[in-house]
Design an enzyme around this catalytic site. Structure first.
Site, PDB file in Angstrom:
ATOM      1  CG  HIS A 106      -1.597   1.299   1.486  1.00  0.00           C
ATOM      2  ND1 HIS A 106      -2.615   1.779   0.706  1.00  0.00           N
ATOM      3  CD2 HIS A 106      -1.388   2.241   2.445  1.00  0.00           C
ATOM      4  CE1 HIS A 106      -3.016   2.951   1.165  1.00  0.00           C
ATOM      5  NE2 HIS A 106      -2.285   3.261   2.220  1.00  0.00           N
ATOM      6  CB  THR A 107       3.788   2.207   2.069  1.00  0.00           C
ATOM      7  OG1 THR A 107       3.000   2.132   3.258  1.00  0.00           O
ATOM      8  CG2 THR A 107       4.780   3.345   2.200  1.00  0.00           C
TER       9      THR A 107
END
Length: 467
Positions: free
Chosen positions: A287-288
């Site tokens: 996600h990051t």
């Protein structure tokens, strides 16, 4: 001159709409497939009837125009909805082809898939499509493309005309295509003769679908990845309850976006054989970074996620020491403050420069030496400096440090992989998260801590089951 094209629903009079009944009553002539004509028998008194057998649709349409052109009002009877695999398209085609002045009015009815869905529970709660398996007018190659598209797009799929005497293998080919991308446990509804005396419904799993369960009077509804079986019914959630859960549990748009990102990642990445802890950490890292390959580089040792979660929530949490200040800024402040966590980076400590110059080492190494002197049992988080991680390994092996855990995610090209190997093989008993190879970074190191701090959410939401 008028033709009503009337959908009578599944067959029983209780499914007739008031509009359909009135249209039949206004008509002088009724035209239809003889099997369907039997369902309007109570409305045919005094009316001319024209009925034909199967595969005579064009003949019936031409007869309807011929009667209408004589000045009669004609009712063309279709089962279900006349516009769904019914007579309406053919009538409009003929009107266009012949430039006919006859007026056409389509009277809607209850489609077979909607009647079947009602009997099966609520399977059409999200995006759906329908596919007819009849290849009389559509080449099988095109039908197969549509099946693949529906399966891959996760559409709930209603199957019309699944089987006939001469078309006996296509249903099993459809099952094979769906199993390439759908779970074998996907709920499938079988609805036969809905609205008629012979009505029968059941809910099975996709893996159990068989040709013995269907005929030309059967509608099959294949659920999507969210469809559930409940009390021999199918339910496809629309998403309201899960949305409310997200809103009440987080109260923040950002968290809702993260959860939606997690769902996307779960569709793109295979986590087969991975532990829940691995999945949870990997979801945060991907996600990051939007780097799906990180799933293959993450390595967890010594039950690190639940072990550190317990320590952080113990009431007497260990200090978190980071190699660079960028990591400290990425850790969730609200939960850190709630737990009373101390997050320290020694890189800007005024003592570091002195130690580095006196010992001839990097400032990162000097920062770790000072940190170990004050907090030998800290959780050490590395997102930038491999020399700092190497320094910690030396101190551990010299019995000067005993970390509660280590996040080993320095990034770069010089000594990066070697620093991780030194920790992994030189300090094998320390709970640790490794981002193997040259990958890592301050943002990745911080998000791993955030994943550990929110481990309780992983256990509650279970990303292995699609959040």
């Amino acid at each position: 001159m008028k033709i009503y094209c009337i959908g009578i629903g599944p067959g029983d009079e209780k499914y007739f709409t008031p509009e359909a009944i009135q249209a039949i009553k206004k008509s002088d002539v009724l035209v239809g497939y003889k099997y369907y004509m039997s369902y309007v028998e109570n409305l045919t008194k005094g009316k001319k009837q024209i009925s034909t057998g199967m595969k005579k649709e064009q003949e019936r349409a031409e007869a309807a125009f011929a009667e209408a052109e004589k000045g009669n009002t004609v009712a063309v009877i279709s089962s279900g909805d006349a516009g769904v695999y019914g007579m309406a398209p053919l009538l409009w085609e003929l009107k266009q082809k012949n430039n006919s002045a006859v007026e056409i009015e389509v009277v809607p009815g209850i489609s077979a898939m909607f009647a079947a869905a009602a009997k099966l529970g609520a399977p059409l709660g999200h995006d759906f499509c329908s596919i007819s398996m009849s290849d009389l007018l559509t080449p099988w190659e095109k039908i197969e493309k549509r099946i693949k598209a529906a399966a891959e797009a996760d559409f709930i799929t209603a199957i019309y005309n699944p089987l006939s005497q001469g078309r006996f293998w296509q249903l099993m080919r459809l099952k094979e295509l769906f199993l390439e991308v759908r779970s074998p446990e996907t709920p499938v509804g079988i609805a036969r003769q809905v609205g008629r005396e012979e009505e029968n419904t059941e809910v099975i799993q996709l893996k159990d679908l068989d040709t013995s369960m269907a005929d030309m009077f059967t509608v099959i509804i294949i659920g999507n990845s969210q469809t559930q079986k409940f009390e021999n019914r199918m339910v496809t959630p629309r998403g309201y309850l899960s949305r409310k859960t997200d809103e009440s549990s987080t109260g923040k748009v950002g968290r809702q976006i993260m959860n939606e990102s997690f769902r996307t990642i779960l569709q793109e990445v295979s986590f087969e054989g991975k532990s829940l802890a691995h999945i949870w950490v990997a979801l945060h890292c991907i996600h990051t970074t939007a780097d799906f390959q990180l799933n293959d580089f993450i390595d967890l040792k010594n039950n690190v996620v639940p072990a550190l979660y317990e320590k952080f929530h113990s009431g007497n949490p260990p200090v978190i020491v980071t190699d660079v200040s960028m990591v400290t800024r990425g850790i969730r402040k609200a939960i850190a403050q709630k737990l009373g966590l101390q997050i320290k980076c020694y890189l800007d400590d005024e003592r570091v420069k002195t130690v580095a110059e006196e010992k001839g080492i990097t400032r990162s190494q000097a920062g770790i030496r000072l940190a170990v002197e004050e907090h030998p049992n800290a959780v050490f988080v590395f997102g930038n400096a491999p020399t700092a991680l190497i320094e910690l390994v030396k101190l551990v092996r010299n019995k000067k440090a005993n970390p509660a855990g280590v996040i080993a995610a320095p990034v770069g090209f010089v000594n990066v992989q070697e620093s991780k190997w030194q920790l992994k093989y030189g300090c094998p008993d320390i709970p640790a998260v490794f981002v193997n190879g040259r990958r890592g970074g301050s943002n990745v190191a911080a998000t791993i801590i955030n994943a550990i701090l929110s481990w309780n959410e992983a256990k509650a939401m279970n990303p292995g089951e699609g959040l």
